[in-house]
Design an enzyme around this catalytic site. Structure first.
Site, PDB file in Angstrom:
ATOM      1  N   ARG A  49       0.853  -1.202   0.000  1.00  0.00           N
ATOM      2  CA  ARG A  49       0.000   0.000   0.000  1.00  0.00           C
ATOM      3  C   ARG A  49       0.887   1.250   0.000  1.00  0.00           C
ATOM      4  O   ARG A  49       0.849   2.047   0.930  1.00  0.00           O
ATOM      5  CB  ARG A  49      -0.939  -0.027   1.212  1.00  0.00           C
ATOM      6  N   GLN A  83      -0.320   2.901  -5.845  1.00  0.00           N
ATOM      7  CA  GLN A  83      -1.732   3.314  -5.731  1.00  0.00           C
ATOM      8  C   GLN A  83      -2.573   2.946  -6.953  1.00  0.00           C
ATOM      9  O   GLN A  83      -3.725   2.539  -6.821  1.00  0.00           O
ATOM     10  CB  GLN A  83      -1.812   4.822  -5.523  1.00  0.00           C
ATOM     11  N   ASP A  90      -3.803  -0.540  -6.690  1.00  0.00           N
ATOM     12  CA  ASP A  90      -4.288  -0.937  -5.367  1.00  0.00           C
ATOM     13  C   ASP A  90      -5.753  -1.402  -5.476  1.00  0.00           C
ATOM     14  O   ASP A  90      -6.691  -0.634  -5.282  1.00  0.00           O
ATOM     15  CB  ASP A  90      -4.152   0.257  -4.411  1.00  0.00           C
ATOM     16  N   SER A 147      -8.027  -1.203  -2.300  1.00  0.00           N
ATOM     17  CA  SER A 147      -8.643   0.112  -2.071  1.00  0.00           C
ATOM     18  C   SER A 147      -9.800   0.362  -3.031  1.00  0.00           C
ATOM     19  O   SER A 147     -10.851   0.839  -2.626  1.00  0.00           O
ATOM     20  CB  SER A 147      -7.608   1.230  -2.222  1.00  0.00           C
ATOM     21  N   TYR A 193      -1.155  -1.349   8.558  1.00  0.00           N
ATOM     22  CA  TYR A 193      -2.310  -2.157   8.974  1.00  0.00           C
ATOM     23  C   TYR A 193      -2.398  -2.223  10.502  1.00  0.00           C
ATOM     24  O   TYR A 193      -1.383  -2.148  11.193  1.00  0.00           O
ATOM     25  CB  TYR A 193      -2.183  -3.584   8.433  1.00  0.00           C
TER      26      TYR A 193
HETATM   27  P1  NAD Z   1      -8.308  -3.099   6.352  1.00  0.00           P
HETATM   28  O1  NAD Z   1      -9.420  -3.457   5.437  1.00  0.00           O
HETATM   29  O2  NAD Z   1      -7.201  -4.064   6.561  1.00  0.00           O
HETATM   30  O3  NAD Z   1      -8.924  -2.746   7.779  1.00  0.00           O
HETATM   31  C1  NAD Z   1     -10.040  -1.865   7.907  1.00  0.00           C
HETATM   32  C2  NAD Z   1      -9.906  -1.048   9.154  1.00  0.00           C
HETATM   33  O4  NAD Z   1     -10.186  -1.842  10.311  1.00  0.00           O
HETATM   34  C3  NAD Z   1      -8.511  -0.452   9.378  1.00  0.00           C
HETATM   35  O5  NAD Z   1      -8.622   0.949   9.381  1.00  0.00           O
HETATM   36  C4  NAD Z   1      -8.117  -1.023  10.741  1.00  0.00           C
HETATM   37  O6  NAD Z   1      -7.349  -0.087  11.509  1.00  0.00           O
HETATM   38  C5  NAD Z   1      -9.450  -1.275  11.374  1.00  0.00           C
HETATM   39  N1  NAD Z   1      -9.491  -2.178  12.543  1.00  0.00           N
HETATM   40  C6  NAD Z   1      -8.771  -3.290  12.808  1.00  0.00           C
HETATM   41  N2  NAD Z   1      -9.157  -3.839  13.992  1.00  0.00           N
HETATM   42  C7  NAD Z   1     -10.143  -3.049  14.488  1.00  0.00           C
HETATM   43  C8  NAD Z   1     -10.955  -3.094  15.647  1.00  0.00           C
HETATM   44  N3  NAD Z   1     -10.816  -4.031  16.573  1.00  0.00           N
HETATM   45  N4  NAD Z   1     -11.875  -2.110  15.797  1.00  0.00           N
HETATM   46  C9  NAD Z   1     -12.030  -1.124  14.900  1.00  0.00           C
HETATM   47  N5  NAD Z   1     -11.300  -1.033  13.772  1.00  0.00           N
HETATM   48  C10 NAD Z   1     -10.361  -1.980  13.578  1.00  0.00           C
HETATM   49  O7  NAD Z   1      -7.654  -1.715   5.949  1.00  0.00           O
HETATM   50  P2  NAD Z   1      -7.686  -0.917   4.591  1.00  0.00           P
HETATM   51  O8  NAD Z   1      -8.899  -0.105   4.570  1.00  0.00           O
HETATM   52  O9  NAD Z   1      -7.434  -1.835   3.465  1.00  0.00           O
HETATM   53  O10 NAD Z   1      -6.426   0.050   4.793  1.00  0.00           O
HETATM   54  C11 NAD Z   1      -5.293  -0.366   5.522  1.00  0.00           C
HETATM   55  C12 NAD Z   1      -4.278   0.718   5.640  1.00  0.00           C
HETATM   56  O11 NAD Z   1      -3.659   0.995   4.412  1.00  0.00           O
HETATM   57  C13 NAD Z   1      -4.827   2.031   6.107  1.00  0.00           C
HETATM   58  O12 NAD Z   1      -3.879   2.586   6.966  1.00  0.00           O
HETATM   59  C14 NAD Z   1      -4.909   2.841   4.865  1.00  0.00           C
HETATM   60  O13 NAD Z   1      -4.878   4.225   5.119  1.00  0.00           O
HETATM   61  C15 NAD Z   1      -3.654   2.383   4.204  1.00  0.00           C
HETATM   62  N6  NAD Z   1      -3.678   2.646   2.772  1.00  0.00           N
HETATM   63  C16 NAD Z   1      -2.622   3.294   2.221  1.00  0.00           C
HETATM   64  C17 NAD Z   1      -2.616   3.581   0.883  1.00  0.00           C
HETATM   65  C18 NAD Z   1      -1.464   4.298   0.250  1.00  0.00           C
HETATM   66  O14 NAD Z   1      -0.673   4.888   0.900  1.00  0.00           O
HETATM   67  N7  NAD Z   1      -1.322   4.231  -1.027  1.00  0.00           N
HETATM   68  C19 NAD Z   1      -3.672   3.184   0.090  1.00  0.00           C
HETATM   69  C20 NAD Z   1      -4.734   2.506   0.677  1.00  0.00           C
HETATM   70  C21 NAD Z   1      -4.714   2.233   2.025  1.00  0.00           C
END
Ligand code: NAD
Length: 379
Positions: A122, A127, A130, A133, A227
């Site tokens: 990520r 991006q 991705d 996302s 994560y």
């Molecule tokens: P994900 O689907 O793995 O998880 C969804 C959310 O659940 C996360 O925000 C996580 O913190 C949360 N979570 C885990 N346990 C929990 C709990 N017990 N209670 C409440 N919430 C809980 O995550 P995602 O949406 O695929 O994204 C993961 C990370 O990647 C994020 O930090 C996102 O900002 C980052 N990201 C970065 C980029 C980039 O830089 N290009 C792009 C996409 C996502």
């Protein structure tokens, strides 16, 4: 350099991995694009649209599998199809590598280099490809529409001569990509929104979308490569306690809490369900990886203590046109990295961080260390 798109093997998969627009990106890489006849029909893309964009269309499955190629798809094909792919072929799609050791083994045995779209790092550079996302985002949007349609109560406030309707209260648990899109969608519909995530960094994003972040002091929660980490049992108990009031108030709850490569955490237990309003409903996004709600069932809607719990398996697939359009762009993004335009040949540069992260099998072996160790341990 052939890129062949086969029809999805899973009849429940509504999305496709190629759009007429992405065909153009792929042919610009000097690739020959071949599409199985009828592939995009359900989404609204005819064979003619694909051929106009520069693809050729083939209906004979044998001919599609006759030469080594890159075979991108949404879902992994069954082992019976993998074994028919010529050695030296490449595959790209959602592989579910943590759970589908059988398929990973099949790719390795067939000599197919398989890329898992879930494992693309990520990073900013990645991006464009991705796919987690893009699909989480569409799913986040759809879950709110589904909930609103099923609720039996209006979402926005309405002040009418016949009475005042109060806005629906939405609680979003897990504010990653899907959760944030759910918040944005609920906001557009006029809901009052509260949200919680274990990563404190998310608070600002939640507030900037006009939702209230529920502050629960869990102590150190930490992150691993962006994560969330698994909470300790004490932290889990604190989280549940901190969320109960918001749960009691909520009309709609969207749960998206996930732990990468691990079963989802249970964030709503049976006794918490009992404290919710009758008629309220929960959409559990995490149901495919075990569920955030105790008692939720993958692919079903169940009523638990008067609360409807919806656990569809493929939310993004309900908005198949746009989900496909974005996914096709993600696949084209990966193709840009593994297609050598000059030499009209695939190149797998394992020093490239995107390739290193997402390539699971290569040259007859499982090359991703984490996945190899996981499946060696369970073999
Ligand atoms: P994900 O689907 O793995 O998880 C969804 C959310 O659940 C996360 O925000 C996580 O913190 C949360 N979570 C885990 N346990 C929990 C709990 N017990 N209670 C409440 N919430 C809980 O995550 P995602 O949406 O695929 O994204 C993961 C990370 O990647 C994020 O930090 C996102 O900002 C980052 N990201 C970065 C980029 C980039 O830089 N290009 C792009 C996409 C996502």
């Amino acid at each position: 350099m052939r890129i062949v798109f086969l029809k999805e093997s899973d009849s429940e998969e509504t999305r496709v991995a190629v759009s007429p627009e992405s065909v153009t990106s792929l042919t610009n890489l000097n690739a020959q694009v071949v599409i199985q006849s009828g592939l995009g029909e359900a989404v609204g893309w005819s064979d003619t649209e694909y051929t106009k964009a520069g693809a050729s269309v083939e209906s004979d499955a044998g001919a599609l599998l006759a030469e080594p190629a890159l075979f991108p798809a949404v879902q992994a094909p069954p082992a019976s199809v993998i074994s028919r792919m010529p050695r030296g072929s490449l595959y790209a799609g959602f592989l579910d590598p943590f759970n589908r050791g059988d398929l990973i083994q099949a790719f390795a045995e067939a000599g197919v280099s398989a890329f898992s779209m879930e494992m693309v790092p990520r990073t900013t550079r990645a991006q464009k490809l991705d796919a987690l996302s893009s699909q989480h985002s569409i799913a986040g949007y759809y879950m709110v529409l589904l909930a609103a349609e099923r609720l039996g109560k209006a979402v926005p406030m309405m002040a009418t001569p016949s009475g005042v309707i109060h806005p629906a209260r939405v609680l979003v648990i897990g504010a990653g990509v899907a959760g944030l899109q759910a918040i944005a969608t609920a906001k557009r519909l006029g809901a009052r929104i509260e949200a919680f995530d274990t990563r404190p960094a998310v608070k600002e994003q939640v507030e900037s979308l006009g939702a209230k972040f529920i502050d629960i002091d869990l102590g150190e929660t930490g992150e691993q490569g962006g994560y969330a980490k698994e909470l300790t049992p004490e932290q889990q108990a604190k989280q549940r306690e901190g969320m109960v009031k918001a749960l009691e108030r909520a009309d709609i709850v969207i749960t998206t809490a996930a732990l990468f490569g691990r079963p989802a955490p249970v964030v709503i237990t049976d006794d918490m369900l009992q404290r919710m309003k009758a008629g309220s409903l929960i959409v559990d996004y995490a149901v495919a990886t075990g569920g955030n709600v105790e008692g939720s069932v993958a692919g079903e809607e169940v009523t638990l203590h008067g609360v409807r719990v919806i656990g569809l398996k493929n939310y993004a697939g309900r908005v198949a046109l746009d989900a496909s359009r974005m996914y096709a762009n993600n696949i084209a993004g990966l193709a840009q990295i593994i297609c050598d335009r000059e030499n009209k040949a695939f190149k797998i540069d394992r020093d490239d961080d995107i390739v290193a992260g997402s390539l699971i099998t290569h040259d007859g072996e499982i090359v991703n260390e984490r996945i190899r160790e996981l499946h060696a341990a369970s073999a």
